[in-house]
Design an enzyme around this catalytic site. Sequence first.
Site, PDB file in Angstrom:
ATOM      1  N   TYR A  92      -6.632 -15.697   2.622  1.00  0.00           N
ATOM      2  CA  TYR A  92      -5.568 -14.783   3.041  1.00  0.00           C
ATOM      3  C   TYR A  92      -6.093 -13.935   4.193  1.00  0.00           C
ATOM      4  O   TYR A  92      -7.153 -13.317   4.085  1.00  0.00           O
ATOM      5  CB  TYR A  92      -5.105 -13.872   1.892  1.00  0.00           C
ATOM      6  CG  TYR A  92      -4.048 -12.902   2.388  1.00  0.00           C
ATOM      7  CD1 TYR A  92      -2.744 -13.337   2.598  1.00  0.00           C
ATOM      8  CD2 TYR A  92      -4.371 -11.586   2.720  1.00  0.00           C
ATOM      9  CE1 TYR A  92      -1.780 -12.473   3.110  1.00  0.00           C
ATOM     10  CE2 TYR A  92      -3.418 -10.719   3.229  1.00  0.00           C
ATOM     11  CZ  TYR A  92      -2.127 -11.168   3.429  1.00  0.00           C
ATOM     12  OH  TYR A  92      -1.174 -10.328   3.950  1.00  0.00           O
ATOM     13  N   TYR A 100       6.994  -8.512   0.056  1.00  0.00           N
ATOM     14  CA  TYR A 100       7.317  -9.797  -0.584  1.00  0.00           C
ATOM     15  C   TYR A 100       8.405  -9.665  -1.658  1.00  0.00           C
ATOM     16  O   TYR A 100       8.215 -10.070  -2.799  1.00  0.00           O
ATOM     17  CB  TYR A 100       6.056 -10.425  -1.215  1.00  0.00           C
ATOM     18  CG  TYR A 100       4.897 -10.487  -0.268  1.00  0.00           C
ATOM     19  CD1 TYR A 100       4.856 -11.469   0.720  1.00  0.00           C
ATOM     20  CD2 TYR A 100       3.865  -9.566  -0.340  1.00  0.00           C
ATOM     21  CE1 TYR A 100       3.806 -11.512   1.621  1.00  0.00           C
ATOM     22  CE2 TYR A 100       2.806  -9.608   0.564  1.00  0.00           C
ATOM     23  CZ  TYR A 100       2.785 -10.576   1.535  1.00  0.00           C
ATOM     24  OH  TYR A 100       1.755 -10.624   2.415  1.00  0.00           O
ATOM     25  N   LYS A 134      -8.552  -2.038   5.599  1.00  0.00           N
ATOM     26  CA  LYS A 134      -8.292  -1.541   4.241  1.00  0.00           C
ATOM     27  C   LYS A 134      -9.075  -0.267   3.865  1.00  0.00           C
ATOM     28  O   LYS A 134      -8.605   0.802   4.164  1.00  0.00           O
ATOM     29  CB  LYS A 134      -8.496  -2.670   3.244  1.00  0.00           C
ATOM     30  CG  LYS A 134      -7.360  -3.708   3.357  1.00  0.00           C
ATOM     31  CD  LYS A 134      -7.113  -4.459   2.068  1.00  0.00           C
ATOM     32  CE  LYS A 134      -5.754  -5.119   2.062  1.00  0.00           C
ATOM     33  NZ  LYS A 134      -5.765  -6.549   2.408  1.00  0.00           N
TER      34      LYS A 134
END
Length: 438
Positions: free
Chosen positions: A152, A24, A281
């Site tokens: 998200y 980003y 993750k």
Amino acid sequence: MEFEVSKKPARWEAYDREHIWHPYTSMTRPLSTYAVKAANGVYLRLTDGRELIDGMSSWWTAIHGYNHPRLNAAIERQLKSMAHVMFGGLTHKPAIALAERLIGLTAKPLQHVFFCDSGSVSVEVALKMAVQYWYARGRADKKRMLTVLGGYHGDTFGAMSVCDPVNGMHQMFTGMMPRQLFASMPQCDGDKWDDAWIFELKALLETNRDEIAAVIIEPIVQGAGGMRIYGAEYLRQLRRLCDANDVLLIFDEIATGFGRTGRLFAYQHADVVPDIICLGKAMTGGYMTLAATLTTSRVANGISADGSGVLMHGPTFMANPLACSVAAESIDLLLETPWQERVHAIEAQLLKELEPCRQLPVVSDVRCIGAIGVVETRIAVEMPWMQERFVENSVWIRPFSNLVYIMPPYIITEDQLSKLTSAMKTVLAEWSERIDKI
Ligand SMILES: *Cc1c(COP(=O)(O)O)cnc(C)c1O
């Protein structure tokens, strides 16, 4: 051909700035980056010699800290036999050993695993499973997803389509992305319950049930979409509504899985079982990229019901043996340590030490669950300034938007955690004064 830059550390940063995208960021106006030379335990060592206490666990992943001897050994052992083989037509023990652990640890109905290379891909696979399930049952009309605002789920198109439409910049991709249904954010607070909190979602479900394949949601904690925490009753109500309306339920536990919220999986706070779950993750303890989508026999067999019914996915690096080995070791390590006590102790310390932040005029909320501590500010933080101040305070904390938050490795000591929370207090207090002056 010779490659000069890599020989001259002084030029690394300039090369990085000119050529490499970071998450980003802009290529023309990038935020500054800090070069890391090594990581050990809870410390990141920068190339300039500074040592930072890591408050981010490299985005939820490094739950046991860095450079862990057991995790290193697991990868080295595996490397001696094979780094990778294709998963089409071949199989291997690391994948089987990991599948056995994931199936053993998650709720009993979840019996079938699909291994993916990242969290976003595991979400794509979950969405595909849901659509293919209804297709095989002759319900080709059920293709849409229903979700909540503030979520998200990743950065690929399918995953993006169920992220918060504003945070996810949906308007930029209009026409390229499926249009999903959004209900307001989960409101549920602690053990209290009010039917009004799920009224909108219920209405959307009931009106559009013939088009909806699944509801997808992050259980208990909405992560990168805003670090919001909500109560377990919401999930129980949601399960009931999904069943009543012939809609599957997908839990995205990519951030919350493997102990982060104080339970091994966040859905255990609610004792509700999803039809499909996404894990990622922390699964490899932060060593390699790997994710998994698990589902029930009902969904797995359902997908295969219409004859040709194969699940339409197969990544090149599916079930990479190095990643599977380190994931199995990370899970064993977690289960052998008193992780739950540690996470509870971290939670108690975060609650106590972050609470004073509430007194600062810039702070609008403080909230903690498990090994997650969040301070929300009234306006978006000045990223470059704040990032630098944290580094000067010897901690690695990366705020975004109006959130200054930490989710440290579970091995963090009380003293180390205090350094993180005092840095948060100090820097937020400085920022309060700074914006007062502007
Ligand atoms: C990080 C994250 C993802 C995406 O995972 P990647 O590995 O970055 O693709 C999806 N869902 C949630 C809840 C996440 O936190």
